[in-house]
Design a protein around this motif. Structure first.
Motif, short mmCIF file in Angstrom:
data_model
loop_
_atom_site.label_atom_id
_atom_site.label_comp_id
_atom_site.label_asym_id
_atom_site.label_seq_id
_atom_site.Cartn_x
_atom_site.Cartn_y
_atom_site.Cartn_z
N SER A 257 26.66 37.58 49.79
CA SER A 257 27.82 38.47 49.66
C SER A 257 27.47 39.73 48.89
CB SER A 257 28.97 37.75 48.96
OG SER A 257 29.29 36.58 49.65
N ASP B 124 34.20 38.49 50.92
CA ASP B 124 34.85 37.21 50.59
C ASP B 124 36.25 37.51 50.08
OD1 ASP B 124 32.41 36.18 51.03
OD2 ASP B 124 32.05 35.47 49.00
N THR C 77 31.64 31.14 51.24
CA THR C 77 32.26 31.93 52.28
C THR C 77 32.75 30.97 53.34
OG1 THR C 77 30.61 33.57 51.79
CG2 THR C 77 31.91 33.92 53.75
MG MG Z 1 29.28 34.52 49.37
#
Ligand code: MG
Ligand code: GDP
Length: 598
Positions: A20, A44, A55
Motif C-alpha cells: 500500500s 486501503d 487489503t
Molecule cells: Mg495494504
C-alpha cells in the motif's frame, strides 16, 4: 491512447511488506494524487482494512507517466486483496494485467504469501519485476533476499529494483521498469467486445459499479451490454476511468481499465470474472477462468435478543448487495431459536462479516463454531452436503463421510521446524515435503483436513514460532475419514448449536476437554447443571456445575457501594453475550470452546 502506450500491472506482496505504501508513492510521483489530497494509503479505504492492515477489496488507479524516453504512458495499477480467502479475486485481477511488481521486504525475505501470489502471477504469464523494499532499514539485506527470490521463486533478480516506499527511494526506477519490462496489451481493438470484471461494489444511487479491463474491442457510453455468465443485459449509463477518482469518458478500448454503471441491482448480477460483451454484437466465447466462488466455512448467527431477528435479516441483505460470495439462509435451532446459517470464503471473510454486523448494524450476536462442508453418501447412494454438524445423518443411514483437505505451506526459521511439525501432526496432518531455503529458513508442506485449519491453527503457528512463520493453504479435494458426531448436553438436553463433527480417534479426548471447558465457561445457576458429551446414545464424558450457594453481592458486606456497583456492571457486561438455553444462560465463548481446546 495507443495500445502500445498502456501498461497494466498489479502489486503482489506478503502482508506488511509495503504494497500500500508503494502504491501511494506511485500515485504521488505521477501526480495522480497531489500531496495535499494524499491521505495515508489511498488504496486501503475501508476502516476495517486499515485497522487490520490488510487489503480486502480491490481497487484500481490510472496514472499518466512521462518516461525518460519522452513518451507519455498510461499505467493502470490494479490492486489485489492480500488474503488467501480471496484468491479467486486475486486471480481475476492478475488476469487483467500483463505484469506485476513483486514487493519483498528486504529485511524479512520471501514469505508464504509472497510465494502463493507469485505462483498465481506465473500462471497468468505475467512479467514479474522484483522490488526489494525497505532498504532504508538498518537490517535490510537486499543481496541475501535477492538470492532467496532467485532460489525459491526461480526469478532472475538482475533487474530487481532496490526501493524504500517510505523514503521515496527507487520510485522512478520502478516506473521505468514498468514501462520497459511489462509488455503492452495486445491490440485487439477490432474484435467484438470482451471485458473482464475484476471487482464491483454497490452504490445506493447508481447501482452496482463494475470495474473491468477491456480485453478486446471497444465499449461506449450508452451501449447495450450483456454479461455472458449471467446472461443479463443492461444499458451503460456511465463509463469512466479511475484517475484515481471516477472520471467519466465516452469510450474505452482494448487494453484500457475503467468502470461502468448500468442500473445493476446487486453485485451478484455482475460477478467478478464474468465477461462483458455487446448485446448487439456479442463475442463468440467468454473469457476463460470464470467460476463462482464457493463458501468453504459456515457458522450460525443468532441474535442474543430474539427481537433482533428481522434486523439481522436486513443487515445480511444489505451486506449481500455488496458481497456476492456471502451466503445465508434462515436456520431454526431448537436451542437458539431463529437465526441464519451463513457461508463464507474462509475464516477472515467470516470475521469481517461478523464484525461489520456488530459494528455497522449494532447487532448483538451469538456465533456458533465454524464448520466446513462435509460430503455424506447415504445408503441409497445420494450425496448430501452438510454444513451444519447437527444435521449429520445418523450412522445407520450413511455409507461414508468425506471432508475437504487443504495443502498448507509454512515458511519458518529452522529453529521452529520441530514445533510446527508437531502442530501439524497433532491436527491430522500428512507430511509431504520439507525444503531448506537460504539462511536457516525452511518450507514445510503438509496436507490437512480444512476442519483442523479453521480452529486455532494459524494462532498456534504464530505463537509457536514467535510470529516468524507464515502460511498459505489451498483446497486440494475431498477425502473419506472415520468421522462421528459429538453431541453436547446441557442440563440433560442436547444443544444442537454445540454439536461437532470430529475424527473417531479424537472423539473421547475432544468430548472430555469440551465438557470441562464448558464447565468453566458457563456461570453457576441456582441449580446444579449436568454437562455431558455423547456419541449417539453413549455418554463419553460428564461433569456438573454446582449450584450457586450465595448471592454474589453477599461478599461485599453490604457497605462498599462502588464495589457493589462494579460487580453489578461486570455481571451485566457478562450477560450481554448470553443465550438462554432452556433455563441455562450460556455465554458466547462456550460456542467457540471447541476451537480452543489445548
Ligand atoms: Mg495494504
Ligand atoms: P502492505 O500490507 O503490504 O500493504 O504494507 P503497508 O504498505 O501497509 O506497510 C506496512 C508497514 O511497513 C507500514 O508500517 C509502513 O509504513 C512500513 N513500510 C512500508 N514501506 C516501507 C519502507 O520502505 N521502509 C520502512 N522502513 N517501512 C516501510
Amino acid at each position: 491512447v495507443p495500445v502500445s502506450h498502456i501498461r497494466n500491472f498489479s502489486i503482489i506482496a506478503h502482508i506488511d511488506h509495503g504494497k500500500s505504501t508503494l502504491a501511494d508513492r506511485l500515485l504521488q510521483f505521477t501526480g495522480t494524487v497531489d500531496a495535499r489530497d494524499m491521505k495515508e494509503q489511498f488504496l486501503d479505504n475501508m476502516d476495517l482494512e486499515r485497522e487490520r492492515g490488510i487489503t480486502i477489496k480491490l481497487q484500481a488507479a490510472r496514472m499518466t507517466y512521462t518516461g525518460r524516453d519522452g513518451q507519455t504512458y498510461i499505467l493502470n495499477l490494479i490492486d489485489t486483496p492480500g488474503h488467501v480467502d480471496f484468491s479467486y479475486e486475486v486471480s481475476r485481477s492478475l488476469a487483467a494485467c500483463e505484469g506485476a511488481l513483486l514487493v519483498v521486504d528486504a529485511s524479512q525475505g520471501v514469505e508464504a504469501q509472497t510465494l502463493a501470489n507469485v505462483y498465481l502471477a506465473l500462471e497468468h504469464n505475467l512479467e514479474i519485476i522484483p522490488v526489494l523494499n525497505k532498504i532504508d532499514l538498518p537490517g535490510a539485506e537486499p543481496e541475501r533476499v535477492k538470492g532467496e527470490i532467485e532460489e525459491i521463486v526461480g526469478l532472475d533478480c538482475s533487474q530487481a529494483v532496490l526501493a524504500s516506499a517510505k523514503e521515496g527511494i527507487g520510485i522512478a526506477e520502478i516506473l521505468e521498469s514498468i514501462v520497459h519490462l511489462v509488455p503492452p496489451p495486445q491490440d485487439t481493438v477490432a474484435d467484438p467486445l470482451r471485458a473482464l470484471i475484476f471487482d464491483s461494489y454497490y452504490d445506493p444511487y447508481r447501482g452496482v459499479i463494475v470495474y473491468f479491463r477491456v480485453m478486446d474491442g471497444v465499449v461506449h457510453r450508452g451501449d447495450r451490454i450483456r454479461l455472458m455468465a449471467s446472461g443479463k443485459e443492461y444499458e451503460i449509463d456511465e463509463l469512466g476511468v479511475l484517475a484515481p477518482n471516477q472520471t467519466p469518458v465516452e469510450s474505452l478500448h482494448a487494453g484500457e481499465v475503467g468502470y461502468l454503471a448500468a442500473a445493476i441491482k446487486a453485485v451478484g448480477d455482475a460477478r467478478v470474472g464474468d465477461t462483458i460483451t455487446l448485446a448487439t454484437k456479442p463475442a463468440k466465447a467468454a473469457l476463460p477462468g470464470y467460476t463462482e466462488a464457493k463458501p468453504m466455512v459456515f457458522c450460525g448467527l443468532f441474535p442474543t435478543d430474539a427481537a433482533q431477528f428481522e434486523d439481522l435479516r436486513d443487515a445480511l441483505e444489505k451486506l449481500k448487495l455488496n458481497d456476492a460470495s456471502l451466503h445465508y439462509e434462515p436456520e431454526t435451532s431448537s436451542a437458539m431459536g431463529f437465526g441464519f446459517r451463513c457461508g463464507f470464503l474462509g475464516l477472515l471473510h467470516m470475521e469481517i462479516i461478523q464484525e461489520r454486523l456488530e459494528r455497522e448494524y449494532n447487532l448483538d450476536l451469538i456465533i456458533t463454531a465454524p464448520s466446513v462442508v462435509y460430503r455424506v453418501t447415504t445408503l441409497k447412494g445420494d450425496v448430501l452436503t452438510i454444513d451444519n454438524p447437527s444435521l449429520l445423518p445418523e450412522p445407520q443411514y450413511r455409507q461414508k463421510i468425506e471432508e475437504p483437505y487443504v495443502q498448507v505451506e509454512m515458511i519458518t526459521p529452522e529453529t521452529y521446524v520441530g514445533t510446527l511439525m508437531e502442530l501439524a501432526q497433532s491436527r491430522r496432518g500428512i507430511f509431504k515435503d520439507m525444503r531448506y531455503l537460504t539462511q536457516g529458513r525452511t518450507t514445510l508442506i503438509y496436507e490437512l483436513p480444512l476442519a483442523e485449519i479453521v480452529t486455532d491453527f494459524f494462532d498456534q503457528m504464530k505463537s509457536r514460532s514467535r510470529g516468524y512463520a507464515s502460511m498459505e493453504y489451498h483446497l486440494i479435494g475431498y477425502r473419506e475419514n472415520d468421522l462421528v458426531k459429538l453431541d453436547l448436553l446441557i442440563n440433560n438436553d442436547p444443544v444442537d448449536s454445540l454439536a461437532a463433527i470430529v475424527h473417531r480417534d479424537k472423539a473421547y479426548y475432544v468430548g472430555r476437554a469440551l465438557v470441562s471447558k464448558l464447565k468453566d465457561l458457563i456461570p453457576r445457576h441456582q441449580f446444579k447443571i449436568p454437562i455431558q458429551a455423547a456419541i449417539g446414545s453413549r455418554i463419553i464424558a460428564s461433569e456438573s456445575i454446582p449450584a450457586l450457594r450465595k448471592d454474589v453481592l453477599a461478599k461485599c458486606y453490604g457497605g462498599d457501594v462502588s464495589r457493589k456497583r462494579k460487580l453489578l456492571e461486570k455481571q451485566k457486561a457478562g450477560k450481554k453475550r448470553m443465550k438462554a438455553i432452556g433455563s441455562v444462560d450460556v455465554p458466547q465463548e462456550a460456542f467457540m470452546a471447541v476451537l480452543r481446546l489445548k
